[in-house]
Design an enzyme around this catalytic site. Structure first.
Site, mmCIF file in Angstrom:
data_model
loop_
_atom_site.group_PDB
_atom_site.id
_atom_site.type_symbol
_atom_site.label_atom_id
_atom_site.label_comp_id
_atom_site.label_asym_id
_atom_site.label_seq_id
_atom_site.Cartn_x
_atom_site.Cartn_y
_atom_site.Cartn_z
ATOM 1 N N THR A 7 -38.802 8.863 15.322
ATOM 2 C CA THR A 7 -37.511 8.236 15.436
ATOM 3 C C THR A 7 -36.574 8.867 14.184
ATOM 4 O O THR A 7 -35.939 9.744 14.467
ATOM 5 C CB THR A 7 -37.530 6.731 15.417
ATOM 6 N N THR B 151 -49.769 0.643 11.360
ATOM 7 C CA THR B 151 -48.121 1.091 11.520
ATOM 8 C C THR B 151 -47.473 1.562 12.587
ATOM 9 O O THR B 151 -48.156 1.519 13.601
ATOM 10 C CB THR B 151 -48.020 2.285 10.381
ATOM 11 N N GLU C 59 -37.400 6.516 4.658
ATOM 12 C CA GLU C 59 -35.960 7.051 4.735
ATOM 13 C C GLU C 59 -35.180 7.056 3.497
ATOM 14 O O GLU C 59 -35.419 6.168 2.607
ATOM 15 C CB GLU C 59 -35.432 5.767 5.429
#
Lengths: 406, 406
Positions: free
Chosen positions: A153, A190, A277
């Site tokens: 993603t 996860t 991120e």
């Protein structure tokens, strides 16, 4: 900005596993977003899933199917998490399982569904169903890298790991992929990890090994303290290596497997942190000298979650007082602050609860400069310890998450 | 970037309180960084302090002095927190108390010390001692705004609040200042708050009222989940309003005081959130329908701390799935996700655990656009509720905390 994340490894075929990928147009045009794993008959499959009460529809369905039938297909889509979608979410996930199972002439319970992406929007069932024939048409043992790309993603790189080990004259292989960069604070597993081996192992033993290793890998990483709704980790043992089936965790082969499996799982978990991120640092937080292991785990996670510690890491600023402040608020019973010691990348920063007599600001700067940071905190109370891996907190994190849906 | 934070109010003299300020050169050149409060003889003083085990040296000393002697002076410095400084930290704080007490010919225990700023560096005792005469020379009842400026660290504006109330033909005044913008998740009190009234009230009653109100104000705000080492909140009742001393919390005057005092304390607490580091939103998180009040508090704080929720708030992005994901991981026992409802600024966003049937993306955008955001989450389980106030998470927060010491 991935920190020390290497090229996707060369993963050889794992006997009994074929992978197909397709572009369903859910994520973005020209991006792979549907992945199918085909498992041989008789493969053992174990799973670990998010503990988030708002767990996604595919997670609920996946657990149900896993409990009732031998799984033969994993059906994964990205771009839509099918979470916060209520009863129609479960119906939609079921529709995709049925679409796949009817094409391969199986019971729909033999299909395990997985989704990842935006929360709260209806699953684009038609797009997924339309992509299934393409994915089935390119099933192959060599598609691991494509699958790694297909489950991404906000990840910037695909994540894979592979190990082989020899035992009693036979060679075994373990390979896996994972995805995830944000909403990472797994609690059981996860956001999407798939690890396959050719070992023959009963489901019970595989499930036990998975549970054990998840707690030393995916359950010890955090990017931003937010536990996802879709976390799923699947372990597969196809049984085609030729060994007699392992039916006990005390079997020496199970122990040899555990070592190699742990390496693969930790490498995949670390890869998620390295690609966290906005990450500019890969940070190991080790807390030793605790009376109870729960205390070491709690303190390690509190340090790893502190926005003040994370922004100081981003700035390579040896603002170690923020770490002590976190230790102080972490709620450790009977903590004697005057016994706390802190090392960063081998430099002694604090001793007896305050700045080390030999500390120089240059040491702090030198300690904080590298991309890889090891924080070692000694509570000075007992013998228990734990380790958590995390990232820093950068402008890029804010940008990614402020603009995620645009 | 302070959100809806108004001009410092006009604060009249509170009988029995004089304030002096000075520039000691700790913070930056030409910045006020030492503040002295002088209290009249007989004033009642109550305090609430951080629960951080690494509490700062001045906090330890302050609590000791408060327990043994009637406080007559508050001595506050900014630029250095005197935390993580071990035994020499306490000795240094004591030196500043002695320096002040000898100039005013009092016991040193009559001085309460407070520090705020960088953690882990030795207190610049000489600079503070050298500034005391200047501060004493300008003691005045009109220095509230200067004091508000003098206790700032990363605050962009001074924070003050004032109320008067009438009871039984007499007028009472309550005024206060506070500071804080980062490392804000108070646990007992926040980083420096001082509230004075001319009411006559016993220490016991004042302490009881303070404890009660702190839990509805400073203990319900959070900027970044990090509890400071130096949080201190002091309430003073000088007793010069002329009333007969209040010696019971059940006294109707105590109740009238409680109402006005709560308003002042909440305004000061909100001011800290409005001036939160990098804040672009002022966010009220209200959780209702809980079985236990602890559940509502926990869920409200988890929402307020989530980096993903905070970055979505920064982007004015109605990414409400992130809020549900937080609720799901908050650990509420027996949570039935299918009963959860979510309103943002009056718009119904989620019902029965998923998107409302009438929801349109425009509604979400409209709801998230204002600077003031009210998130109302209904767990659908019981009658308990709680409220927490917080900010969003912006680039500016990262910049401020990455560059704090440069």
């Amino acid at each position: 900005m991935a920190v020390g994340l290497h090229e996707f490894p060369l993963i050889p075929e794992i006997k009994g596993v074929r992978i197909g990928v397709a572009e369903a147009g859910i994520k973005k045009p020209n991006k792979k977003d549907v992945v199918i794993f085909e498992l041989c008959e008789g493969a053992s499959v174990a799973g670990a899933f998010t503990q988030n009460a708002f767990c996604a529809a595919p997670v609920r369905l996946c657990q149900k199917h896993l409990a009732t039938t031998n799984a033969r297909y994993l059906l994964i889509n990205t771009g839509n998490a099918n979470a916060g979608t209520g009863k129609s979410g479960v119906e939609n996930a079921l529709k995709t399982c049925v679409a796949l199972s009817s094409q391969v002439e199986m019971d729909f319970e033999a299909v395990l569904p997985f989704s990842t992406g935006v929360i709260g929007e209806p699953l684009p069932v038609e797009k997924i169903v339309a992509a299934i024939p393409t994915a089935l048409a390119n099933l192959s043992g060599d598609n691991w890298r494509s699958a790694g790309l297909g489950i991404m993603t906000t990840d910037t790189l695909p994540k894979g790991s592979v190990r082989t080990f020899n035992f009693d004259g036979r060679t075994y292989s373990i390979a896996g992929i994972s995805k995830g960069a944000g909403m990472i604070r797994p609690n059981m597993a996860t956001m999407l990890g798939y690890v396959c081996s050719d070992i023959a192992m009963s489901v019970d033993v595989l499930q036990s090994v998975l549970k054990d290793v998840v707690n030393k890998s995916f359950n010890r990483i955090t990017v931003d303290s937010d536990t996802s709704t879709n976390d799923s980790c699947i372990a597969v043992a196809t049984g085609l290596a030729g060994n007699e089936i392992v039916t006990s965790v005390d079997d020496p082969l199970a122990q040899a497997f555990l070592v190699a499996f742990t390496e693969v799982m930790q490498e995949l978990a670390h890869a998620i942190v390295r690609d966290g991120e906005g990450a500019t640092k890969f940070v190991t937080v080790e807390v030793v000298g605790a009376l109870k292991i729960e205390d070491s785990t709690k303190v390690a996670f509190e340090i790893a979650h502190s926005p003040l510690v994370k922004t100081a890491l981003f700035a390579s600023d040896p603002n170690w007082g923020r770490i002590l402040a976190v230790v102080g608020r972490a709620g450790v019973e009977d903590l004697d602050v005057d016994r706390v010691q802190l090392h960063i990348n081998g430099f002694e920063i604090a001793r007896d609860g305050c700045r080390s007599p030999d500390y120089l600001e240059e040491h702090g700067k030198q300690a904080m400069e590298p991309e890889e940071i090891h924080i070692r905190l000694d509570l000075g109370m007992g013998q228990q310890s734990d380790i958590v891996w995390t990232t820093d907190f950068s402008h890029e994190y804010v940008t990614i998450n402020a603009e995620y849906r645009t």
